[in-house]
Design an enzyme around this catalytic site. Structure first.
Site, PDB file in Angstrom:
ATOM      1  CB  ILE A 110     -28.623  -2.593  24.785  1.00  0.00           C
ATOM      2  CG1 ILE A 110     -27.604  -3.983  24.723  1.00  0.00           C
ATOM      3  CG2 ILE A 110     -27.664  -1.560  25.427  1.00  0.00           C
ATOM      4  CD1 ILE A 110     -27.130  -4.334  25.963  1.00  0.00           C
ATOM      5  CB  SER A 123     -18.180  -4.563  21.720  1.00  0.00           C
ATOM      6  OG  SER A 123     -17.264  -4.951  22.039  1.00  0.00           O
ATOM      7  CB  CYS A 124     -20.520  -6.269  26.132  1.00  0.00           C
ATOM      8  SG  CYS A 124     -20.884  -7.663  24.895  1.00  0.00           S
ATOM      9  CB  THR A 125     -16.168  -8.357  24.268  1.00  0.00           C
ATOM     10  OG1 THR A 125     -17.196  -9.316  24.420  1.00  0.00           O
ATOM     11  CG2 THR A 125     -14.912  -9.174  24.512  1.00  0.00           C
ATOM     12  CB  THR A 181     -26.615 -12.098  21.281  1.00  0.00           C
ATOM     13  OG1 THR A 181     -26.263 -12.646  19.870  1.00  0.00           O
ATOM     14  CG2 THR A 181     -25.299 -12.166  22.022  1.00  0.00           C
ATOM     15  CG  ASN A 182     -32.532 -11.462  20.980  1.00  0.00           C
ATOM     16  OD1 ASN A 182     -33.053 -12.468  21.116  1.00  0.00           O
ATOM     17  ND2 ASN A 182     -33.023 -10.259  21.703  1.00  0.00           N
ATOM     18  N   GLY A 186     -14.518  -8.647  17.397  1.00  0.00           N
ATOM     19  CA  GLY A 186     -13.856  -7.537  16.874  1.00  0.00           C
ATOM     20  C   GLY A 186     -13.174  -6.430  18.263  1.00  0.00           C
ATOM     21  CG  ASN A 242     -23.469 -10.663  27.827  1.00  0.00           C
ATOM     22  OD1 ASN A 242     -23.131 -11.537  28.502  1.00  0.00           O
ATOM     23  ND2 ASN A 242     -24.530 -10.623  26.973  1.00  0.00           N
TER      24      ASN A 242
END
Length: 481
Positions: free
Chosen positions: A139, A288-290, A319-320, A348, A453
């Site tokens: 990001i 968050s992205c979501t 993801t990482n 979440g 995302n």
């Protein structure tokens, strides 16, 4: 002359017009801080082909293709006006003009539509606001690209420094290389050089100080000429007010977290609740992205139909945080190989809806599956509505929201019949409604929402930083409420 010759001649004409648009768009941006858009997509620093493709894409959301022959007169009209800092959408100008029956000239209509950005109404160009990135991962590097891209006018946001932990020899060279090349998002648009002696990265003329620190409380940013800065924490290491307050050192005025905040830290989704940020708030989260992907369309549906309850199932790229190969992980299942498995995990995002939409009383549940793709996810939003409707009505509503509402930078819309995840890499919207996959029966609606995302979320972060910095300029014609 054959039909093919006619098509090619038309293409060459449009290509020539697009070429002529580029210097006009660039001059408006550099000299007046005006960003020219086409249906919420910036045309600044875009190529001829990109401008033509953006016009063609309009057919997916507006029903028919826009031509540069239609938008060029409006762009030319803008050059005759005393414009102040603003964002001006040629797509909305052109479609609004078609619907207007007063017989006005393009020049008169344009002057009226953007009157809020001209003459006595225009706002002053803001002083540039210093920005610091704390952390330089996925990001962080995308936010850096966006900040550098948006620095062309010399106003707005200015990336001054990056704070990282030293990772060994050639650290700054390797970090610059990761900024320059990205396996998913491609090459950096511009030039990057490294000044190792002074620990600086120079990107498109922007000098970015690289500061090495393991402890945020030890950094005096004023020593680097940084003042009143917004610090963006991309590490997620601290997520509550106490931890994030460690960043409030000399030179830092506000802290923005790129992860869901805990406790009383406000979770902000730009386009939905960014106007609730208090002027004196020093610490906030971009959720968050979501959360950013589901909250705008959820609000759009709740405002129009009412929502009694809902469930969101996220099919999320890995993801990482996960392992390449099976190895120990503190969380269940995430230790298993990310490129080889679908992995059920928690999200979440559903609980975060309450923070972003406090007036929504509907219970929203959620779950997530990580899948073996490196970027772009899809959220399946299953809603029970307060009234019955039809698929056609829902799609028309969401299409209109994506075009003319205050959430038009958050919600995009596609009718492409063969759309897949790779098609949305680089999308600047928080989510994209897939019209073909939408299902509606009575009071039940199921929306399929694509989202990048990484990049789409980074765009949302930058929008929040622009807002709190006072450099988010108004859009004309004004979105419909």
């Amino acid at each position: 002359m054959t039909v093919n010759d006619d098509s090619f001649t038309d293409w060459k004409i449009r290509e020539e017009i697009a070429e002529a648009m580029i210097p006009i768009i660039g001059k408006l941006h550099r000299e007046r801080d005006v960003t020219v858009l086409l249906h919420s997509r910036s045309l600044v620093n875009k190529s001829v082909v990109s401008i033509l493709k953006t016009h063609r894409f309009a057919r997916q959301i507006d029903g028919e293709e826009l031509s540069v022959t239609e938008t060029m007169p409006f762009l030319q009209a803008l050059t005759t006006l005393d414009l102040g800092p603003s964002q001006i959408d040629l797509g909305l100008l052109a479609t609004s003009y078609k619907a207007d029956d007063r017989g006005l000239t393009v020049e008169a209509f344009t002057a009226e539509a953007v009157a809020g950005a001209t003459g006595e109404n225009k706002i002053e160009r803001a002083q540039s606001r210093d920005v610091v990135l704390y952390g330089f991962g996925r990001i962080g590097r995308l936010v850096a690209r966006l900040l550098i891209e948006k620095s062309g006018s010399g106003n707005g946001l200015r990336l001054r420094a990056i704070v990282v932990r030293r990772s060994g020899d050639m650290d700054i060279v390797k970090r610059a290389s990761l900024l320059r090349r990205d396996s998913i998002h491609g090459q950096f648009q511009g030039t990057i050089t490294v000044d190792e002696a002074n620990s600086k990265i120079v990107a498109n003329g922007n000098e970015i100080q690289v500061i090495y620190s393991d402890d945020p409380t030890t950094v005096d940013y004023t020593a680097y000429g940084i003042k009143d800065a917004v610090l963006i924490d991309n590490t997620g290491r601290w997520r509550d007010r106490e931890g994030l307050s460690k960043h409030l050192q000399p030179g830092i005025a506000k802290v923005v977290l790129t992860a869901p905040g805990k406790g009383d830290v406000p979770n902000i989704v730009h386009g939905v609740n960014h106007d609730t940020i208090k002027p004196d708030e020093q610490i906030l989260s971009c959720a968050s992205c979501t959360t950013n992907a589901i909250v705008p369309p959820l609000k759009a549906m709740a405002d129009e139909y009412g929502v009694l309850r809902g469930h969101v199932e996220t099919v999320h790229s890995f993801t990482n945080d996960q392992n390449l190969l099976d190895n120990f992980h503190k969380a269940d299942r995430r230790g298993r190989s990310a490129p080889l498995n679908m992995v059920i995990t928690e999200t979440g995002a559903a609980s975060a809806v309450a923070k972003a939409l406090p007036d929504l009383k509907a219970k929203i549940t959620g779950s997530s599956i990580r899948v073996p793709v490196p970027d772009v996810s899809i959220a399946i939003l299953n809603l029970q509505l307060s009234r019955e409707t039809t698929r056609e009505e829902v799609l028309e509503h969401l299409r209109e929201v994506s075009l003319t509402s205050p959430m038009r930078r958050q919600i995009d819309f596609t009718t492409a019949p063969d759309a897949v995840s790779n098609d949305f890499i680089g999308s600047r919207h928080a989510s994209i409604v897939d019209a073909g996959a939408t299902k509606v029966e009575g009071d039940n609606a199921i929306l399929y929402l694509w989202y990048d995302n990484e990049f789409g979320y980074s765009c949302q972060v930058v929008r929040v930083v622009q807002y709190v910095s006072g450099v988010e300029y108004p859009t004309f014609p004004a979105p419909r409420a």
